[in-house]
Design an enzyme around this catalytic site. Sequence first.
Site, PDB file in Angstrom:
ATOM      1  N   GLU A 197       0.822  -1.222   0.000  1.00 15.40           N
ATOM      2  CA  GLU A 197       0.000   0.000   0.000  1.00 15.40           C
ATOM      3  C   GLU A 197       0.854   1.269   0.000  1.00 15.40           C
ATOM      4  O   GLU A 197       1.213   1.779   1.054  1.00 15.40           O
ATOM      5  CB  GLU A 197      -0.946   0.014   1.205  1.00 15.40           C
ATOM      6  CG  GLU A 197      -1.844   1.262   1.213  1.00 15.40           C
ATOM      7  CD  GLU A 197      -2.841   1.320   2.366  1.00 15.40           C
ATOM      8  OE1 GLU A 197      -2.785   0.450   3.256  1.00 15.40           O
ATOM      9  OE2 GLU A 197      -3.668   2.230   2.373  1.00 15.40           O
ATOM     10  N   LYS A 227      -2.504  -1.871  -3.152  1.00 18.31           N
ATOM     11  CA  LYS A 227      -3.549  -1.006  -2.580  1.00 18.31           C
ATOM     12  C   LYS A 227      -3.139   0.450  -2.777  1.00 18.31           C
ATOM     13  O   LYS A 227      -2.442   1.021  -1.937  1.00 18.31           O
ATOM     14  CB  LYS A 227      -3.754  -1.339  -1.098  1.00 18.31           C
ATOM     15  CG  LYS A 227      -4.779  -0.462  -0.409  1.00 18.31           C
ATOM     16  CD  LYS A 227      -5.255  -1.063   0.899  1.00 18.31           C
ATOM     17  CE  LYS A 227      -6.176  -0.114   1.633  1.00 18.31           C
ATOM     18  NZ  LYS A 227      -6.863  -0.733   2.768  1.00 18.31           N
TER      19      LYS A 227
HETATM   20  P1  13P Z   1      -9.518   4.291   3.937  1.00 20.81           P
HETATM   21  O1  13P Z   1     -10.336   3.586   2.901  1.00 20.81           O
HETATM   22  O2  13P Z   1     -10.340   4.896   5.039  1.00 20.81           O
HETATM   23  O3  13P Z   1      -8.513   5.229   3.324  1.00 20.81           O
HETATM   24  O4  13P Z   1      -8.683   3.172   4.702  1.00 20.81           O
HETATM   25  C1  13P Z   1      -8.077   2.196   3.983  1.00 20.81           C
HETATM   26  C2  13P Z   1      -6.831   1.792   4.657  1.00 20.81           C
HETATM   27  O5  13P Z   1      -6.699   0.662   5.055  1.00 20.81           O
HETATM   28  C3  13P Z   1      -5.768   2.797   4.819  1.00 20.81           C
HETATM   29  O6  13P Z   1      -4.582   2.165   5.199  1.00 20.81           O
END
Ligand code: 13P
Length: 340
Positions: A175, A217
């Site tokens: 991510e 992500k």
């Molecule tokens: P949000 O969809 O609220 O941005 O959270 C996703 C997430 O896991 C951020 O690390």
Amino acid sequence: MSDLETTARALVAEGKGILAADESEGTIKKRFDSIGVESTEENRRAYRDLLFTTEGVEEFISGVILFDETIRQSSADGTPFPQLLDSKGIIPGIKVDKGAKPLALAEGETITEGLDGLRARLEEYHGLGARFAKWRATYSISADTPSEYCVWTNANALARYAALCQEAGLVPIVEPEVLQDGTHTIEESSKATGRVLQAVYVELHDQRVDLRGTLLKPNMVVSGYDASDRASVDGVADATLECFYRHIPPAVPGIVFLSGGQSDEDATAHLNAMNKRGPHPWQLSFSYGRALQAPALKAWLGKPENVEAAQRAYYHRAKLNGAARTGMYAPEMEREAVPA
Ligand code: 13P
């Protein structure tokens, strides 16, 4: 197909996506503060219990990301959360980073910590039932950020995490979040996002990570939240896809977006518009925190008598995002009566 690839593909099965319920203690406190609920261990447990026991939500939810505290907690009937999810066909996952901390000698930039001792923690989480993991790096957009220094140190750490996950039999969700606060244009968002993704895939390759057993992500490519002239839903879909086609290898089975502070309706509409333009080389899905939970949190307010209403709100949001997985969402569905 390897076990890792099988799990990665199950997480992005048609019509389904991931619930991010891995808020750290600081973040869940912020969410609870917004509804006037005290962040005690029992309130956190009760809230997650409500989400995880929502009947039928497994039609749209393939996996749930848990926090360290949550993976050790149980449902009201004593069933540990990972087992409860597993019994519904939902794959348990775990956030393993220790947060974004100030990057030395780089004002305003962050490096994500948590590599020390990670091999042993991953082994423990696997034993507790986790089959995938998450590590988030953050970058901000300004005249001189993200710096190359921030881009490469975070890419290196993301790849070290991903390699350790694959060794431990967990699918790494990688991510890299380019934060979309500020007044930047959508072109600036695209440039920063593309730079970050390119570096991440160089490091993943160099550290021998098999992309087929990973998920990405990312943020969507949007105009800064405070920009004067913000791109439309179609503009976001086009810019995000163009950036991804340039920078994300087709070996990656799926892209599971974060919502990153977009409204829940925007997050669904954007995902829908991208899937309407499909098929794409990767599945395009969701791993939303706020955009899946916001209506449920508002309906709950910490009161046991509101649990059912909160579950209906969560189910409805999950269903709309499930529809967006195949480009079948329409804004009219927002007004559908939430079934009792
Ligand atoms: P949000 O969809 O609220 O941005 O959270 C996703 C997430 O896991 C951020 O690390």
